[in-house]
Scaffold this motif. Structure first.
Motif, PDB file in Angstrom:
ATOM      1  N   ASN A  59     107.649 -36.993-100.003  1.00 46.96           N
ATOM      2  CA  ASN A  59     106.285 -37.457-100.265  1.00 46.96           C
ATOM      3  C   ASN A  59     106.259 -38.974-100.421  1.00 46.96           C
ATOM      4  OD1 ASN A  59     104.700 -35.092-100.303  1.00 46.96           O
ATOM      5  ND2 ASN A  59     105.570 -34.560-102.301  1.00 46.96           N
ATOM      6  N   GLY A  60     105.056 -39.545-100.241  1.00 47.14           N
ATOM      7  CA  GLY A  60     104.880 -40.966-100.477  1.00 47.14           C
ATOM      8  C   GLY A  60     104.485 -41.681 -99.210  1.00 47.14           C
ATOM      9  N   GLN A  61     104.568 -42.997 -99.276  1.00 46.14           N
ATOM     10  CA  GLN A  61     104.143 -43.817 -98.147  1.00 46.14           C
ATOM     11  C   GLN A  61     105.040 -45.007 -97.966  1.00 46.14           C
ATOM     12  OE1 GLN A  61     100.000 -45.130 -98.168  1.00 46.14           O
ATOM     13  NE2 GLN A  61     100.018 -44.347 -96.075  1.00 46.14           N
ATOM     14  N   ALA A  62     105.305 -45.327 -96.731  1.00 46.90           N
ATOM     15  CA  ALA A  62     106.040 -46.535 -96.348  1.00 46.90           C
ATOM     16  C   ALA A  62     107.334 -46.717 -97.134  1.00 46.90           C
ATOM     17  CB  ALA A  62     105.141 -47.773 -96.520  1.00 46.90           C
ATOM     18  N   THR A  63     108.031 -45.598 -97.371  1.00 48.83           N
ATOM     19  CA  THR A  63     109.251 -45.676 -98.178  1.00 48.83           C
ATOM     20  C   THR A  63     110.394 -44.930 -97.500  1.00 48.83           C
ATOM     21  OG1 THR A  63     107.842 -45.640-100.144  1.00 48.83           O
ATOM     22  CG2 THR A  63     110.192 -45.301-100.500  1.00 48.83           C
ATOM     23  N   VAL A  78     106.412 -39.492 -94.586  1.00 46.76           N
ATOM     24  CA  VAL A  78     105.955 -38.977 -93.285  1.00 46.76           C
ATOM     25  C   VAL A  78     105.697 -40.107 -92.286  1.00 46.76           C
ATOM     26  CG1 VAL A  78     104.132 -37.672 -92.111  1.00 46.76           C
ATOM     27  CG2 VAL A  78     105.057 -36.852 -94.292  1.00 46.76           C
ATOM     28  N   ASP A  79     105.062 -41.189 -92.768  1.00 42.77           N
ATOM     29  CA  ASP A  79     104.784 -42.305 -91.843  1.00 42.77           C
ATOM     30  C   ASP A  79     106.081 -42.936 -91.323  1.00 42.77           C
ATOM     31  OD1 ASP A  79     105.209 -43.069 -94.491  1.00 42.77           O
ATOM     32  OD2 ASP A  79     104.068 -44.909 -94.314  1.00 42.77           O
ATOM     33  N   GLU A  80     107.077 -43.002 -92.184  1.00 45.42           N
ATOM     34  CA  GLU A  80     108.374 -43.545 -91.751  1.00 45.42           C
ATOM     35  C   GLU A  80     109.077 -42.578 -90.800  1.00 45.42           C
ATOM     36  OE1 GLU A  80     109.865 -46.558 -92.359  1.00 45.42           O
ATOM     37  OE2 GLU A  80     107.966 -47.164 -93.256  1.00 45.42           O
ATOM     38  N   ALA A  81     108.864 -41.291 -91.012  1.00 44.31           N
ATOM     39  CA  ALA A  81     109.448 -40.289 -90.103  1.00 44.31           C
ATOM     40  C   ALA A  81     108.879 -40.460 -88.698  1.00 44.31           C
ATOM     41  CB  ALA A  81     109.195 -38.876 -90.622  1.00 44.31           C
ATOM     42  N   VAL A  82     107.598 -40.829 -88.631  1.00 43.06           N
ATOM     43  CA  VAL A  82     106.995 -41.081 -87.310  1.00 43.06           C
ATOM     44  C   VAL A  82     107.672 -42.280 -86.642  1.00 43.06           C
ATOM     45  CG1 VAL A  82     104.869 -41.683 -86.076  1.00 43.06           C
ATOM     46  CG2 VAL A  82     104.790 -40.045 -87.983  1.00 43.06           C
ATOM     47  N   ARG A  83     107.936 -43.325 -87.439  1.00 42.28           N
ATOM     48  CA  ARG A  83     108.631 -44.496 -86.878  1.00 42.28           C
ATOM     49  C   ARG A  83     110.040 -44.116 -86.423  1.00 42.28           C
ATOM     50  NH1 ARG A  83     104.137 -45.778 -87.068  1.00 42.28           N
ATOM     51  NH2 ARG A  83     104.663 -45.269 -84.913  1.00 42.28           N
ATOM     52  N   ALA A  84     110.702 -43.278 -87.222  1.00 34.37           N
ATOM     53  CA  ALA A  84     112.055 -42.826 -86.856  1.00 34.37           C
ATOM     54  C   ALA A  84     112.002 -42.017 -85.559  1.00 34.37           C
ATOM     55  CB  ALA A  84     112.654 -41.987 -87.993  1.00 34.37           C
ATOM     56  N   ALA A  85     110.980 -41.180 -85.434  1.00 34.84           N
ATOM     57  CA  ALA A  85     110.827 -40.370 -84.213  1.00 34.84           C
ATOM     58  C   ALA A  85     110.579 -41.263 -83.012  1.00 34.84           C
ATOM     59  CB  ALA A  85     109.682 -39.370 -84.383  1.00 34.84           C
ATOM     60  N   GLU A  86     109.818 -42.322 -83.242  1.00 31.39           N
ATOM     61  CA  GLU A  86     109.531 -43.265 -82.160  1.00 31.39           C
ATOM     62  C   GLU A  86     110.821 -43.932 -81.672  1.00 31.39           C
ATOM     63  OE1 GLU A  86     106.147 -46.661 -81.649  1.00 31.39           O
ATOM     64  OE2 GLU A  86     107.387 -46.808 -83.442  1.00 31.39           O
ATOM     65  N   MET A  87     111.647 -44.345 -82.650  1.00 32.47           N
ATOM     66  CA  MET A  87     112.928 -44.959 -82.296  1.00 32.47           C
ATOM     67  C   MET A  87     113.803 -43.949 -81.549  1.00 32.47           C
ATOM     68  SD  MET A  87     116.001 -46.184 -84.811  1.00 32.47           S
ATOM     69  CE  MET A  87     116.431 -44.495 -85.128  1.00 32.47           C
ATOM     70  N   ALA A  88     113.840 -42.715 -82.065  1.00 30.47           N
ATOM     71  CA  ALA A  88     114.662 -41.674 -81.429  1.00 30.47           C
ATOM     72  C   ALA A  88     114.197 -41.409 -80.000  1.00 30.47           C
ATOM     73  CB  ALA A  88     114.609 -40.391 -82.257  1.00 30.47           C
ATOM     74  N   ALA A  89     112.887 -41.373 -79.814  1.00 25.58           N
ATOM     75  CA  ALA A  89     112.348 -41.112 -78.469  1.00 25.58           C
ATOM     76  C   ALA A  89     112.721 -42.258 -77.529  1.00 25.58           C
ATOM     77  CB  ALA A  89     110.831 -40.943 -78.533  1.00 25.58           C
ATOM     78  N   LEU A 120     105.079 -30.545 -96.631  1.00 26.15           N
ATOM     79  CA  LEU A 120     105.701 -31.739 -96.033  1.00 26.15           C
ATOM     80  C   LEU A 120     106.170 -31.516 -94.598  1.00 26.15           C
ATOM     81  CD1 LEU A 120     108.224 -33.492 -98.461  1.00 26.15           C
ATOM     82  CD2 LEU A 120     106.556 -34.591 -96.949  1.00 26.15           C
ATOM     83  N   VAL A 121     106.732 -30.351 -94.349  1.00 22.42           N
ATOM     84  CA  VAL A 121     107.232 -30.060 -93.005  1.00 22.42           C
ATOM     85  C   VAL A 121     106.059 -30.051 -92.015  1.00 22.42           C
ATOM     86  CG1 VAL A 121     108.370 -28.319 -91.556  1.00 22.42           C
ATOM     87  CG2 VAL A 121     109.211 -28.766 -93.880  1.00 22.42           C
ATOM     88  N   CYS A 122     104.976 -29.379 -92.395  1.00 29.03           N
ATOM     89  CA  CYS A 122     103.817 -29.299 -91.494  1.00 29.03           C
ATOM     90  C   CYS A 122     103.178 -30.665 -91.302  1.00 29.03           C
ATOM     91  CB  CYS A 122     102.799 -28.296 -92.040  1.00 29.03           C
ATOM     92  SG  CYS A 122     103.424 -26.610 -92.038  1.00 29.03           S
ATOM     93  N   GLN A 123     103.084 -31.433 -92.376  1.00 31.87           N
ATOM     94  CA  GLN A 123     102.527 -32.796 -92.243  1.00 31.87           C
ATOM     95  C   GLN A 123     103.363 -33.617 -91.270  1.00 31.87           C
ATOM     96  OE1 GLN A 123     102.014 -34.945 -95.972  1.00 31.87           O
ATOM     97  NE2 GLN A 123     101.342 -33.089 -97.034  1.00 31.87           N
ATOM     98  N   THR A 124     104.671 -33.488 -91.399  1.00 33.39           N
ATOM     99  CA  THR A 124     105.565 -34.255 -90.524  1.00 33.39           C
ATOM    100  C   THR A 124     105.413 -33.805 -89.073  1.00 33.39           C
ATOM    101  OG1 THR A 124     107.116 -34.390 -92.378  1.00 33.39           O
ATOM    102  CG2 THR A 124     107.964 -34.989 -90.206  1.00 33.39           C
ATOM    103  N   LEU A 125     105.354 -32.493 -88.859  1.00 35.64           N
ATOM    104  CA  LEU A 125     105.181 -31.964 -87.501  1.00 35.64           C
ATOM    105  C   LEU A 125     103.917 -32.524 -86.870  1.00 35.64           C
ATOM    106  CD1 LEU A 125     106.081 -28.204 -88.146  1.00 35.64           C
ATOM    107  CD2 LEU A 125     107.316 -29.744 -86.600  1.00 35.64           C
ATOM    108  N   ARG A 126     102.817 -32.439 -87.614  1.00 37.15           N
ATOM    109  CA  ARG A 126     101.535 -32.891 -87.038  1.00 37.15           C
ATOM    110  C   ARG A 126     101.546 -34.391 -86.765  1.00 37.15           C
ATOM    111  NH1 ARG A 126      98.992 -28.394 -90.032  1.00 37.15           N
ATOM    112  NH2 ARG A 126      99.165 -29.642 -91.916  1.00 37.15           N
ATOM    113  N   ALA A 127     102.110 -35.142 -87.717  1.00 31.52           N
ATOM    114  CA  ALA A 127     102.104 -36.603 -87.561  1.00 31.52           C
ATOM    115  C   ALA A 127     102.954 -37.032 -86.367  1.00 31.52           C
ATOM    116  CB  ALA A 127     102.603 -37.269 -88.844  1.00 31.52           C
TER     117      ALA A 127
END
Ligand SMILES: NCc1[nH]cc(CCC(=O)O)c1CC(=O)O
Ligand SMILES: [Mg+2]
Length: 349
Positions: A59-63, A78-89, A120-127
Motif C-alpha cells: 500500500n501507499g504511493q510513490a514508495t 502500485v504506482d511504482e509497480a507500474v513503473r517497474a512493469a514499464e521498465m520490464a516491458a 492490492l493484487v487486483c489494483q496492481t493488475l488493473r493499473a
C-alpha cells in the motif's frame, strides 16, 4: 579395445612418451578452443524470453521499501509497480509475477481479503494492464499473504482443510482473472485445486486464462526471505509440511505433476530451483509441458549476499545459475535477478 580408449604410441628407449604426445582420436577440448567454437557448440542458452520477474507490492504511493533479507529487492507501491512493469516491458521481459504485502490489519483467519476485488493484487493488475498492456501478468493463488496465521489454507484445530480451502482458491482465482490476470499460478499445494480452478475459470468465460501450476513445491527453508517480504515470517504458526512436499521425494513430484496435468495445468513449475534441478529434469522428460523453475528468495539471498561480500563474481555467477535451469530442461525461470540479467543481455545485444 573400445574406440574411446586413448591409444598411446609405444615408447622408444630414446624418446619419452610425452615428447610425442598422446595419440588420441578424441580430444574434447578441440570444441572449446576459442570463443566462437564454444558458442557454436553450446547446447543451452539464456535469453530474455526465459525470464519471469517476481515483484512485491504494498500500500501507499510513490514508495519503494527495501527487504533486508533480499538486498537489492524492493517492495513497490502500485504506482511504482507500474513503473517497474514499464521498465520490464522495455527490457522485453515477458511476464511479471505479483506478490502482495498485505496490511496486517486486513489479515484474518480465513484470508477474506483474498476475495476483495479491490485488494492490492487486483489494483496492481488493473493499473499495469491499463498502462503496460503488453506484459504478461501472473498471480499467485494461495491464502498466505492474507491469513493472520500465515498458512496457505484454512486452519482448523491445527489442521489445514483441503476441500474448503480449494473452494476459496477458486474464488480467489476468479477475482484475479476478473482484474486482468493472464496466468493463474496456484502455489498452495492443496489437492484438486488445479481442476477446480480450471472448471471455475471456464464456467466464468475465462477459457484463455492459463494455469501455471506449482506442481512440485517443497516444504523449504529457502522461502525464508520471501516470508519477510510479504510479512508472514513472524506470524506463521508451525510449518507447511502437511501440504508442501518432503525434500526427500522425487517420484512423488512426478505423481503430483501427473495429477495437475490431468486436471488441466498449461504449465508446470518446480520450486525451489537450483537444489531441485533433478525434479525440473524429470518433469520435463515425463510430461514435455512448458516447465518453469522458481529461483526462490533464499537462493537469491545466498547468491546476492556472496556477491555483495566480494566472495563470488556476480557478473558470472548469476547467468551461470540461470543457464543451469535451461540445461536441466526448464523453459523459463522466475528470478529476482530478472531485470538485472535482462539489462545485461540487452547490452550484449
Ligand atoms: N504460497 C506462497 C508462496 N508463493 C511463493 C513462495 C516463495 C517464493 C520465494 O521464496 O521466493 C511462497 C512461500 C511459501 O510457500 O511459504
Ligand atoms: Mg498437487
Amino acid at each position: 579395445m573400445p574406440a574411446t580408449t586413448p591409444r598411446i604410441r609405444p615408447v622408444s628407449d630414446s624418446e619419452p612418451a610425452h615428447a610425442r604426445g598422446l595419440d588420441l582420436v578424441h580430444r574434447p577440448r578441440r570444441n572449446r578452443k576459442t570463443d566462437w567454437a564454444r558458442r557454436l557448440v553450446r547446447e543451452a542458452t539464456l535469453t530474455v524470453d526465459d525470464l519471469i520477474w517476481p515483484i512485491f507490492v504494498m500500500n501507499g504511493q510513490a514508495t519503494r521499501s527495501p527487504i533486508p533479507s533480499m538486498p537489492g529487492v524492493e517492495r513497490f507501491t502500485v504506482d511504482e509497480a507500474v513503473r517497474a512493469a514499464e521498465m520490464a516491458a522495455k527490457l522485453k521481459i515477458p511476464a511479471l509475477a505479483i506478490f502482495p504485502y498485505v496490511d496486517p490489519a486486513r489479515r484474518d483467519p480465513t484470508g477474506s481479503e483474498a476475495l476483495n476485488d479491490n485488494n492490492l493484487v487486483c489494483q496492481t493488475l488493473r493499473a499495469i494492464k491499463a498502462e503496460i498492456p503488453g506484459i504478461g501478468l501472473i498471480t499467485d493463488v494461495a491464502l498466505d499473504p492474507f491469513t493472520s496465521h500465515g498458512h496457505d489454507g484454512l486452519l482448523q484445530d491445527g489442521r489445514i482443510l483441503n476441500d474448503e480451502t480449494v473452494d476459496i482458491l477458486v474464488r480467489q482465482a476468479l477475482v484475479q482473472a476478473e482484474a486482468g490476470a493472464d496466468v493463474i499460478a496456484p502455489s498452495d499445494m492443496m489437492d484438486g485445486r488445479v481442476g477446480a480452478i480450471r472448471a471455475g475459470l471456464d464456467a466464468a468465460g475465462f477459457t484463455d486464462v492459463q494455469i501455471m501450476s506449482y506442481a512440485a513445491k517443497y516444504a523449504s527453508a529457502f522461502y525464508g526471505p520471501f516470508r519477510d517480504a510479504i510479512g508472514t515470517a513472524k506470524t506463521l504458526s508451525g510449518d507447511k509440511r502437511t501440504y508442501q512436499m518432503d525434500p526427500g521425494n522425487g517420484l512423488e513430484a512426478i505423481r503430483e505433476a501427473a495429477l495437475d496435468v490431468e486436471e488441466g495445468a498449461d504449465m508446470l513449475m518446480v520450486k525451489p530451483g537450483l537444489p531441485y534441478l533433478d525434479i525440473v529434469y524429470r518433469l520435463k522428460e515425463a510430461f514435455g509441458l512448458p516447465t518453469f523453475a522458481y529461483q526462490v528468495s533464499g537462493e537469491y539471498a545466498m547468491i546476492e549476499g556472496a556477491i555483495r561480500n566480494g566472495w563470488v563474481d556476480g557478473d558470472r555467477i548469476v547467468p551461470e545459475s540461470l543457464l543451469a535451469f535451461k540445461r536441466a530442461g526448464a523453459d523459463g525461470i522466475l528470478t529476482y535477478f530478472a531485470p538485472r540479467i535482462a539489462q545485461r543481455l540487452a547490452e550484449q545485444g
